[in-house]
Design a protein around this motif. Structure first.
Motif, PDB file in Angstrom:
ATOM      1  N   ARG A 127      41.255 -11.956  -0.376  1.00 15.39           N
ATOM      2  CA  ARG A 127      40.876 -10.640   0.126  1.00 15.39           C
ATOM      3  C   ARG A 127      39.351 -10.512   0.037  1.00 15.39           C
ATOM      4  O   ARG A 127      38.743 -10.976  -0.921  1.00 15.39           O
ATOM      5  CB  ARG A 127      41.536  -9.516  -0.690  1.00 15.39           C
ATOM      6  CG  ARG A 127      43.063  -9.528  -0.636  1.00 15.39           C
ATOM      7  CD  ARG A 127      43.603  -9.208   0.743  1.00 15.39           C
ATOM      8  NE  ARG A 127      45.059  -9.149   0.773  1.00 15.39           N
ATOM      9  CZ  ARG A 127      45.845 -10.199   1.042  1.00 15.39           C
ATOM     10  NH1 ARG A 127      45.308 -11.385   1.300  1.00 15.39           N
ATOM     11  NH2 ARG A 127      47.153 -10.068   1.051  1.00 15.39           N
ATOM     12  N   VAL A 128      38.779  -9.882   1.051  1.00 16.92           N
ATOM     13  CA  VAL A 128      37.328  -9.774   1.139  1.00 16.92           C
ATOM     14  C   VAL A 128      36.937  -8.307   1.272  1.00 16.92           C
ATOM     15  O   VAL A 128      37.573  -7.544   2.002  1.00 16.92           O
ATOM     16  CB  VAL A 128      36.800 -10.558   2.366  1.00 16.92           C
ATOM     17  CG1 VAL A 128      35.279 -10.445   2.458  1.00 16.92           C
ATOM     18  CG2 VAL A 128      37.218 -12.012   2.297  1.00 16.92           C
ATOM     19  N   ASP A 130      35.128  -5.335   2.761  1.00 12.39           N
ATOM     20  CA  ASP A 130      34.533  -5.131   4.085  1.00 12.39           C
ATOM     21  C   ASP A 130      33.179  -4.425   4.009  1.00 12.39           C
ATOM     22  O   ASP A 130      32.533  -4.196   5.035  1.00 12.39           O
ATOM     23  CB  ASP A 130      35.485  -4.374   5.016  1.00 12.39           C
ATOM     24  CG  ASP A 130      35.764  -2.950   4.564  1.00 12.39           C
ATOM     25  OD1 ASP A 130      35.295  -2.563   3.469  1.00 12.39           O
ATOM     26  OD2 ASP A 130      36.441  -2.222   5.299  1.00 12.39           O
ATOM     27  N   ASN A 135      34.545 -11.682  -2.713  1.00 12.71           N
ATOM     28  CA  ASN A 135      35.843 -12.332  -2.532  1.00 12.71           C
ATOM     29  C   ASN A 135      36.753 -12.107  -3.730  1.00 12.71           C
ATOM     30  O   ASN A 135      36.311 -12.179  -4.881  1.00 12.71           O
ATOM     31  CB  ASN A 135      35.654 -13.835  -2.318  1.00 12.71           C
ATOM     32  CG  ASN A 135      35.252 -14.158  -0.898  1.00 12.71           C
ATOM     33  OD1 ASN A 135      36.083 -14.327  -0.022  1.00 12.71           O
ATOM     34  ND2 ASN A 135      33.944 -14.238  -0.669  1.00 12.71           N
ATOM     35  N   GLN A 158      42.289  -8.459   4.423  1.00  4.39           N
ATOM     36  CA  GLN A 158      42.627  -9.852   4.689  1.00  4.39           C
ATOM     37  C   GLN A 158      41.991 -10.230   6.019  1.00  4.39           C
ATOM     38  O   GLN A 158      42.242  -9.582   7.038  1.00  4.39           O
ATOM     39  CB  GLN A 158      44.143 -10.058   4.758  1.00  4.39           C
ATOM     40  CG  GLN A 158      44.531 -11.523   4.954  1.00  4.39           C
ATOM     41  CD  GLN A 158      46.043 -11.716   5.066  1.00  4.39           C
ATOM     42  OE1 GLN A 158      46.700 -11.029   5.826  1.00  4.39           O
ATOM     43  NE2 GLN A 158      46.570 -12.646   4.299  1.00  4.39           N
ATOM     44  N   ARG A 159      41.143 -11.252   6.007  1.00  2.00           N
ATOM     45  CA  ARG A 159      40.497 -11.666   7.244  1.00  2.00           C
ATOM     46  C   ARG A 159      41.524 -12.245   8.210  1.00  2.00           C
ATOM     47  O   ARG A 159      42.560 -12.772   7.803  1.00  2.00           O
ATOM     48  CB  ARG A 159      39.431 -12.736   6.946  1.00  2.00           C
ATOM     49  CG  ARG A 159      38.331 -12.248   6.055  1.00  2.00           C
ATOM     50  CD  ARG A 159      37.174 -13.219   5.951  1.00  2.00           C
ATOM     51  NE  ARG A 159      37.555 -14.624   6.067  1.00  2.00           N
ATOM     52  CZ  ARG A 159      36.721 -15.634   5.805  1.00  2.00           C
ATOM     53  NH1 ARG A 159      35.490 -15.384   5.420  1.00  2.00           N
ATOM     54  NH2 ARG A 159      37.115 -16.876   5.926  1.00  2.00           N
ATOM     55  N   ASP A 160      41.214 -12.152   9.491  1.00  2.00           N
ATOM     56  CA  ASP A 160      42.130 -12.661  10.513  1.00  2.00           C
ATOM     57  C   ASP A 160      42.428 -14.140  10.314  1.00  2.00           C
ATOM     58  O   ASP A 160      43.541 -14.598  10.585  1.00  2.00           O
ATOM     59  CB  ASP A 160      41.535 -12.454  11.912  1.00  2.00           C
ATOM     60  CG  ASP A 160      41.501 -10.986  12.313  1.00  2.00           C
ATOM     61  OD1 ASP A 160      42.231 -10.193  11.687  1.00  2.00           O
ATOM     62  OD2 ASP A 160      40.761 -10.645  13.242  1.00  2.00           O
ATOM     63  N   ASP A 161      41.436 -14.906   9.831  1.00  2.00           N
ATOM     64  CA  ASP A 161      41.665 -16.344   9.670  1.00  2.00           C
ATOM     65  C   ASP A 161      42.339 -16.677   8.350  1.00  2.00           C
ATOM     66  O   ASP A 161      42.479 -17.848   7.996  1.00  2.00           O
ATOM     67  CB  ASP A 161      40.369 -17.142   9.829  1.00  2.00           C
ATOM     68  CG  ASP A 161      39.288 -16.724   8.850  1.00  2.00           C
ATOM     69  OD1 ASP A 161      39.475 -15.715   8.148  1.00  2.00           O
ATOM     70  OD2 ASP A 161      38.255 -17.422   8.781  1.00  2.00           O
ATOM     71  N   ASP A 162      42.787 -15.662   7.602  1.00  2.00           N
ATOM     72  CA  ASP A 162      43.531 -15.898   6.361  1.00  2.00           C
ATOM     73  C   ASP A 162      45.010 -15.548   6.493  1.00  2.00           C
ATOM     74  O   ASP A 162      45.736 -15.560   5.495  1.00  2.00           O
ATOM     75  CB  ASP A 162      42.918 -15.087   5.206  1.00  2.00           C
ATOM     76  CG  ASP A 162      41.579 -15.646   4.747  1.00  2.00           C
ATOM     77  OD1 ASP A 162      41.332 -16.839   5.005  1.00  2.00           O
ATOM     78  OD2 ASP A 162      40.791 -14.899   4.148  1.00  2.00           O
TER      79      ASP A 162
END
Length: 215
Positions: A127-128, A130, A135, A158-162
């Protein structure tokens, strides 16, 4: 003690970034990543290289991949400026591996071996913030309050690439492109494998032992 030339390999989520930083500090060497090297040299004049753009910045701003030839040149510059280094995120394919052998001598190549299911768990749990970009991980390093950044109070996303689907696609791309690099160094006799599923301290100790043995 000589200043080691270390290459750290592993799939996304294997812990290369974390362990590279620790190695750089412990051995007092440079931590060289393609991302950092690109950002540090984004205004490098590459007009002589017969590329579409004259600087790496132009590729980045256009949202295009920086060509291998440009990445090679930037990595070469970064390594020439370092007495010792740990290289993280390069080479990503066999062509880059062959180029690397032309510009530097590696003391050891460390491969962090992590099971795919563990990699998926690690990456999908990230999780990041925004707001500030900090992180976290829902299991391994959760915030004090669920969904809230400890540092600035921002929302954790949650980033799209995660997402699991994207993570598995990233792992397949790694398998197709970078796994042959692992075999390349194994055949060259300079690859050592480290179990990347222990605690960060356990993994770091294993890597450090391998680096010490190689120099």
């Amino acid at each position: 003690m000589s200043e080691p030339h270390v290459l750290l390999l592993g799939a996304p989520g294997a812990g290369k970034g974390t362990q590279s930083k620790r190695l750089a500090e412990a051995f007092d060497i440079e931590h060289v990543t393609t991302g950092d090297a690109l950002r540090a040299n984004k205004d490098m004049d590459i007009g002589h290289m017969d590329t579409e753009y004259d600087t790496p910045r132009a590729y980045m701003e256009a949202g295009e991949l920086v060509p291998d030839a440009v990445v090679n040149e930037i990595v070469k510059t970064a390594l020439e400026e370092a007495d010792g280094y740990v290289l993280d995120g390069y080479p990503r394919n066999l062509d880059q591996a062959e180029y690397l052998s032309e510009i530097t001598d590696l003391d050891v190549v460390v491969f962090l071996d992590v099971n795919e299911s563990e990699l998926v768990d690690r990456l999908t749990g990230r999780r990041v913030c925004d707001e500030c970009g900090a992180n976290y991980h829902v299991e391994f390093s959760p915030p004090a309050t669920e969904g809230v950044c400890d540092d600035c109070g921002g929302d954790l996303i949650q980033r799209d690439d995660d997402t699991e689907e994207t993570v598995r696609e990233r792992l397949q791309v790694y398998e197709d492109n970078t796994a042959p690099v692992v075999e390349h160094y194994r055949e060259a006799g300079i690859l050592v494998e480290v179990d990347g599923e222990g605690t960060p301290d356990e993994v770091f100790e294993s890597i450090s032992d391998e680096v010490d043995a190689a120099i």
